[in-house]
Design a protein around this motif. Structure first.
Motif, PDB file in Angstrom:
ATOM      1  N   LEU A   1      54.532  45.803  35.746  1.00 59.04           N
ATOM      2  CA  LEU A   1      53.846  45.376  35.317  1.00 59.04           C
ATOM      3  C   LEU A   1      53.456  44.770  36.937  1.00 59.04           C
ATOM      4  CD1 LEU A   1      53.544  43.326  32.778  1.00 59.04           C
ATOM      5  CD2 LEU A   1      55.974  44.657  33.404  1.00 59.04           C
ATOM      6  N   PHE A   2      52.413  44.304  36.557  1.00 66.04           N
ATOM      7  CA  PHE A   2      51.168  44.369  37.748  1.00 66.04           C
ATOM      8  C   PHE A   2      50.784  42.951  37.849  1.00 66.04           C
ATOM      9  CE2 PHE A   2      51.610  48.931  39.303  1.00 66.04           C
ATOM     10  CZ  PHE A   2      51.818  49.620  38.351  1.00 66.04           C
ATOM     11  N   TRP A   3      49.812  42.287  38.165  1.00 62.86           N
ATOM     12  CA  TRP A   3      49.136  41.133  38.556  1.00 62.86           C
ATOM     13  C   TRP A   3      47.205  41.951  38.676  1.00 62.86           C
ATOM     14  CZ3 TRP A   3      48.197  36.926  35.844  1.00 62.86           C
ATOM     15  CH2 TRP A   3      49.295  36.424  35.012  1.00 62.86           C
ATOM     16  N   TYR A   4      46.407  41.725  38.716  1.00 62.57           N
ATOM     17  CA  TYR A   4      46.022  42.239  39.726  1.00 62.57           C
ATOM     18  C   TYR A   4      44.209  40.851  39.385  1.00 62.57           C
ATOM     19  CZ  TYR A   4      46.030  47.049  39.070  1.00 62.57           C
ATOM     20  OH  TYR A   4      46.088  48.290  39.226  1.00 62.57           O
ATOM     21  N   VAL A   5      43.512  40.802  40.634  1.00 62.36           N
ATOM     22  CA  VAL A   5      42.700  39.551  41.075  1.00 62.36           C
ATOM     23  C   VAL A   5      41.026  40.488  41.031  1.00 62.36           C
ATOM     24  CG1 VAL A   5      43.211  40.258  43.514  1.00 62.36           C
ATOM     25  CG2 VAL A   5      42.530  37.702  42.037  1.00 62.36           C
ATOM     26  N   GLN A   6      40.936  38.543  40.557  1.00 59.60           N
ATOM     27  CA  GLN A   6      38.839  39.407  40.761  1.00 59.60           C
ATOM     28  C   GLN A   6      37.942  38.151  41.486  1.00 59.60           C
ATOM     29  OE1 GLN A   6      36.570  40.797  37.289  1.00 59.60           O
ATOM     30  NE2 GLN A   6      35.227  41.829  38.455  1.00 59.60           N
ATOM     31  N   TYR A   7      37.794  38.331  42.219  1.00 58.73           N
ATOM     32  CA  TYR A   7      37.174  37.088  43.306  1.00 58.73           C
ATOM     33  C   TYR A   7      35.880  37.153  42.612  1.00 58.73           C
ATOM     34  CZ  TYR A   7      41.539  36.720  45.875  1.00 58.73           C
ATOM     35  OH  TYR A   7      42.888  36.746  46.371  1.00 58.73           O
TER      36      TYR A   7
ATOM     37  N   MET B   1      39.807  34.699  39.191  1.00 58.20           N
ATOM     38  CA  MET B   1      39.802  35.297  37.669  1.00 58.20           C
ATOM     39  C   MET B   1      41.497  36.050  38.469  1.00 58.20           C
ATOM     40  SD  MET B   1      40.081  35.629  34.586  1.00 58.20           S
ATOM     41  CE  MET B   1      38.212  35.269  33.998  1.00 58.20           C
ATOM     42  N   TYR B   2      42.128  36.070  36.703  1.00 57.85           N
ATOM     43  CA  TYR B   2      43.548  37.298  37.658  1.00 57.85           C
ATOM     44  C   TYR B   2      44.292  37.402  36.335  1.00 57.85           C
ATOM     45  CZ  TYR B   2      44.092  34.055  41.500  1.00 57.85           C
ATOM     46  OH  TYR B   2      44.547  33.545  42.960  1.00 57.85           O
ATOM     47  N   TYR B   3      44.398  39.294  35.517  1.00 63.18           N
ATOM     48  CA  TYR B   3      44.954  39.659  35.054  1.00 63.18           C
ATOM     49  C   TYR B   3      46.250  40.065  35.136  1.00 63.18           C
ATOM     50  CZ  TYR B   3      39.632  39.659  33.661  1.00 63.18           C
ATOM     51  OH  TYR B   3      38.382  38.976  33.691  1.00 63.18           O
ATOM     52  N   CYS B   4      46.778  39.717  34.536  1.00 60.33           N
ATOM     53  CA  CYS B   4      48.150  40.290  34.241  1.00 60.33           C
ATOM     54  C   CYS B   4      48.356  42.024  33.487  1.00 60.33           C
ATOM     55  CB  CYS B   4      49.209  39.863  33.503  1.00 60.33           C
ATOM     56  SG  CYS B   4      50.800  40.207  33.750  1.00 60.33           S
TER      57      CYS B   4
END
Lengths: 111, 114
Positions: free
Chosen positions: B33-39, B84-87
């Protein structure tokens, strides 16, 4: 740092045109991916490749094809662009033990 | 089939308040599992992955296999956390490239108000 470079930041194409989106990575990664990003839908996988000349369909491959003739380059092809393919397209690469590194994206508008 | 669910499209908190972004998953094997972030106006970047058990920018996430969840938490939100945060989920290695494909949730837009 791994660099993933997408050749165009913005593209405007006409309906029916053949469109090429190019992606190049410079860290000898085996795996490369194409996603499209749409508001409210997140990222959806179009195609991916885990070796030169190898490709696998993702979740939404219809209307797209890909080419991977060299390890560092992964191209996404829209055979006949349609307005519902207007989107942000993201390329990513990864090694077998690395996380993904994303390009800055290509915003494609089909008119 | 693998699936990631982020139930909140939008989350708004005040600076200094705790924040929790929810993520639930469905996967038949052992997931990574990961968390990605997009500023704003930046490329998508990795925030953290469960196997590293790191704390990045004050964020932590614990994999709960019983509840099939991987919620992202931070005790005191900052304005610069607005993004924006994506799992995301992938398989854990093995042969074949398909284990390495990432499946993303639809994302949660976090706004931290002053």
């Amino acid at each position: 740092d791994v660099k993933v470079t997408q050749s165009s930041r913005y593209l405007v194409k006409r309906t029916g045109e053949k469109v090429f989106l190019e992606c190049v990575q410079d860290m000898d990664h085996e795996n490369m991916f194409w996603y499209r990003q749409d508001p409210g839908l997140g990222l959806r996988l179009i195609y991916f490749s885990y070796d030169v000349k190898m490709k696998e369909k993702g979740d939404i491959p219809e209307g797209y094809s890909v080419s991977r003739e060299k390890k560092e380059r992964f191209s996404l092809i829209l055979e006949s662009a349609s307005t519902n393919q207007t989107s942000m397209y993201l390329c990513a690469s990864s090694g077998w033990s690395d996380g993904y590194t994303f390009g800055s994206g290509t915003r494609l508008t089909v008119v | 089939a693998q699936r990631v669910t982020q139930p909140e499209k939008l989350l708004s908190v005040f600076k200094g308040a705790p924040v929790e972004l929810k993520c639930n998953y469905s996967y038949s094997g052992s997931p990574e599992l990961f968390w990605y972030v997009q500023y704003s106006r930046q490329r998508l970047q990795l925030l953290l992955r469960h196997i590293s058990r790191e704390s990045i920018k004050g964020f932590t996430a614990d994999l709960n296999k019983g509840e099939t969840s991987f919620h992202l938490k931070k005790p005191f939100a900052q304005e610069e956390d607005s993004a924006m945060y994506y799992c995301a989920l992938s398989g854990q290695g093995g042969s074949g490239g398909s284990n390495y494909k990432l499946t993303f949730g639809k994302g949660t837009l976090l706004t931290v108000n002053p």
